[in-house]
Design a protein around this motif. Structure first.
Motif, PDB file in Angstrom:
ATOM      1  N   SER A 187     -11.624 -64.147-121.219  1.00  0.00           N
ATOM      2  CA  SER A 187     -11.092 -65.295-121.973  1.00  0.00           C
ATOM      3  C   SER A 187     -12.084 -66.468-121.999  1.00  0.00           C
ATOM      4  CB  SER A 187      -9.781 -65.758-121.348  1.00  0.00           C
ATOM      5  OG  SER A 187     -10.032 -66.151-120.007  1.00  0.00           O
ATOM      6  N   GLU A 188     -13.040 -66.477-121.076  1.00  0.00           N
ATOM      7  CA  GLU A 188     -14.001 -67.589-121.014  1.00  0.00           C
ATOM      8  C   GLU A 188     -15.297 -67.274-121.772  1.00  0.00           C
ATOM      9  OE1 GLU A 188     -12.857 -68.964-116.445  1.00  0.00           O
ATOM     10  OE2 GLU A 188     -14.404 -67.452-116.805  1.00  0.00           O
ATOM     11  N   TRP A 189     -15.422 -66.014-122.174  1.00  0.00           N
ATOM     12  CA  TRP A 189     -16.701 -65.572-122.738  1.00  0.00           C
ATOM     13  C   TRP A 189     -17.114 -66.411-123.945  1.00  0.00           C
ATOM     14  CZ3 TRP A 189     -20.541 -63.185-120.696  1.00  0.00           C
ATOM     15  CH2 TRP A 189     -21.585 -62.739-121.508  1.00  0.00           C
ATOM     16  N   GLU A 190     -16.154 -66.648-124.843  1.00  0.00           N
ATOM     17  CA  GLU A 190     -16.475 -67.391-126.063  1.00  0.00           C
ATOM     18  C   GLU A 190     -16.765 -68.866-125.785  1.00  0.00           C
ATOM     19  OE1 GLU A 190     -17.182 -66.110-129.055  1.00  0.00           O
ATOM     20  OE2 GLU A 190     -16.891 -64.157-128.089  1.00  0.00           O
ATOM     21  N   ASP A 191     -16.342 -69.353-124.622  1.00  0.00           N
ATOM     22  CA  ASP A 191     -16.601 -70.764-124.288  1.00  0.00           C
ATOM     23  C   ASP A 191     -18.000 -70.986-123.706  1.00  0.00           C
ATOM     24  OD1 ASP A 191     -14.017 -71.268-125.025  1.00  0.00           O
ATOM     25  OD2 ASP A 191     -13.233 -71.064-122.976  1.00  0.00           O
ATOM     26  N   LEU A 192     -18.687 -69.896-123.349  1.00  0.00           N
ATOM     27  CA  LEU A 192     -20.056 -70.066-122.832  1.00  0.00           C
ATOM     28  C   LEU A 192     -20.920 -70.662-123.941  1.00  0.00           C
ATOM     29  CD1 LEU A 192     -20.881 -66.684-121.034  1.00  0.00           C
ATOM     30  CD2 LEU A 192     -20.274 -68.860-119.969  1.00  0.00           C
ATOM     31  N   MET A 193     -21.942 -71.385-123.564  1.00  0.00           N
ATOM     32  CA  MET A 193     -22.871 -71.906-124.565  1.00  0.00           C
ATOM     33  C   MET A 193     -23.485 -70.731-125.328  1.00  0.00           C
ATOM     34  SD  MET A 193     -24.949 -75.151-123.033  1.00  0.00           S
ATOM     35  CE  MET A 193     -26.245 -74.067-122.593  1.00  0.00           C
ATOM     36  N   ALA A 194     -23.673 -70.938-126.638  1.00  0.00           N
ATOM     37  CA  ALA A 194     -24.197 -69.842-127.465  1.00  0.00           C
ATOM     38  C   ALA A 194     -25.532 -69.319-126.914  1.00  0.00           C
ATOM     39  CB  ALA A 194     -24.358 -70.306-128.901  1.00  0.00           C
ATOM     40  N   ASP A 195     -26.374 -70.217-126.424  1.00  0.00           N
ATOM     41  CA  ASP A 195     -27.683 -69.797-125.899  1.00  0.00           C
ATOM     42  C   ASP A 195     -27.505 -68.831-124.731  1.00  0.00           C
ATOM     43  OD1 ASP A 195     -28.268 -71.861-127.563  1.00  0.00           O
ATOM     44  OD2 ASP A 195     -29.523 -72.966-126.139  1.00  0.00           O
ATOM     45  N   VAL A 196     -26.529 -69.141-123.881  1.00  0.00           N
ATOM     46  CA  VAL A 196     -26.258 -68.298-122.711  1.00  0.00           C
ATOM     47  C   VAL A 196     -25.742 -66.933-123.175  1.00  0.00           C
ATOM     48  CG1 VAL A 196     -24.816 -68.063-120.633  1.00  0.00           C
ATOM     49  CG2 VAL A 196     -25.753 -70.306-121.261  1.00  0.00           C
TER      50      VAL A 196
END
Ligand code: GLN
Length: 273
Positions: A187-196
């Motif tokens: 559920s947190e995957w999409e909240d990571l910074m795009a670069d990460v």
């Protein structure tokens, strides 16, 4: 073109990124670059700078462009096979150094999920301990052992390719076990910074559907590996994980303390048995 003009002309990127890219291409420190800010770059150098800035604008982290990242005042090689060392991970290292104290050469340490080697190598360097650095990725271990050589601790570090404790021979032999395992939930995957998300190794970040599955497997095998009276230090990502993974450590009879990072997030669990 002068360095000053490049810094002034690059609107899309942070000054840190632009200074980092120019100093990398020109093989200068940031201080040298700022001192020579009015010197001109020849065309080949300028083109190389433009390539770097283009990659950075596309989202590639600066550390993967330059191939290095500073952690605990040491320069670590990094590649897309390893997570870029994070400033908040210094909290875990600081706690480990406090626990090990003086006489670290008599303390056996394991760094589980070593990646670039940042945690284990700094502990070997500052505490003088012998450190077994473990990772599931052979490519990551190649980066880590190169770092151990360049930072001068090759004699005190050993690198083992293993899925958690699977291939580790030592029995309950470690005084201190350190781990920064993947802990990002689905559920947190999409909240990571795009670069990460796009550039850093997913295997080093994604901890399973609930985020805690890798730590769950780790804690299950921990009792047979940690000496009684030993310590385990785990990097985590939230107060919910402090509860959940802290509960797992209590479940195997450890007392647990939580350390926050500088932004106030629960970041390190310290288990003492
Ligand atoms: N703190 C890392 C991040 O988001 C996650 C590191 C980890 O899973 N061990 O960026």
């Amino acid at each position: 073109m002068r360095i000053r003009q490049i810094l002034a002309g690059e609107k899309g990127l942070s000054r840190t990124d632009v200074i980092g890219a120019v100093s990398f291409v020109c093989k200068m420190t940031k201080e040298e670059l700022l001192r020579d800010i009015d010197s001109r770059l020849d065309e080949a150098t300028l083109n190389a700078v433009k390539d770097c800035l283009g990659e950075r604008r596309a989202g590639k982290p600066l550390a993967y462009i330059t191939g290095v990242k500073e952690f605990f005042s040491e320069s670590f090689f990094v590649s897309p096979d390893v997570l870029i060392p994070r400033p908040e991970t210094e909290i875990l290292v600081e706690e480990a150094l406090k626990i090990i104290g003086t006489g670290g050469n008599r303390v056996s340490v394991l760094d589980m999920g070593t990646g670039s080697g940042a945690i284990g190598i700094i502990v070997a360097k500052h505490a003088g301990s012998s450190v077994v650095c473990v990772d599931i990725s052979a490519a990551a271990l190649r980066v880590a052992s190169k770092n151990a050589r360049s930072i001068g601790v090759a004699g005190r570090t050993r690198f083992v390719c293993s899925d958690l404790f699977g291939a580790i021979k030592e029995g309950p032999g470690f005084d201190v076990i350190l781990a920064n395992l993947p802990y990002v939930a689905a559920s947190e995957w999409e909240d990571l910074m795009a670069d990460v998300r796009q550039y850093e190794p997913r295997g080093a970040l994604y901890g399973g559907q609930r985020g805690v599955e890798v730590y769950e497997r780790f804690v299950r095998d921990l009792p047979g590996r940690m000496k009684s009276g030993g310590h385990v230090l785990l990097e985590i990502g939230s107060s919910a994980q402090a509860e959940e993974i802290g509960g797992m450590l209590k479940g195997i009879g450890l007392t647990v303390n939580v350390k926050k990072d500088y932004s106030g997030t629960e970041r390190v669990l310290v288990g003492h048995g």
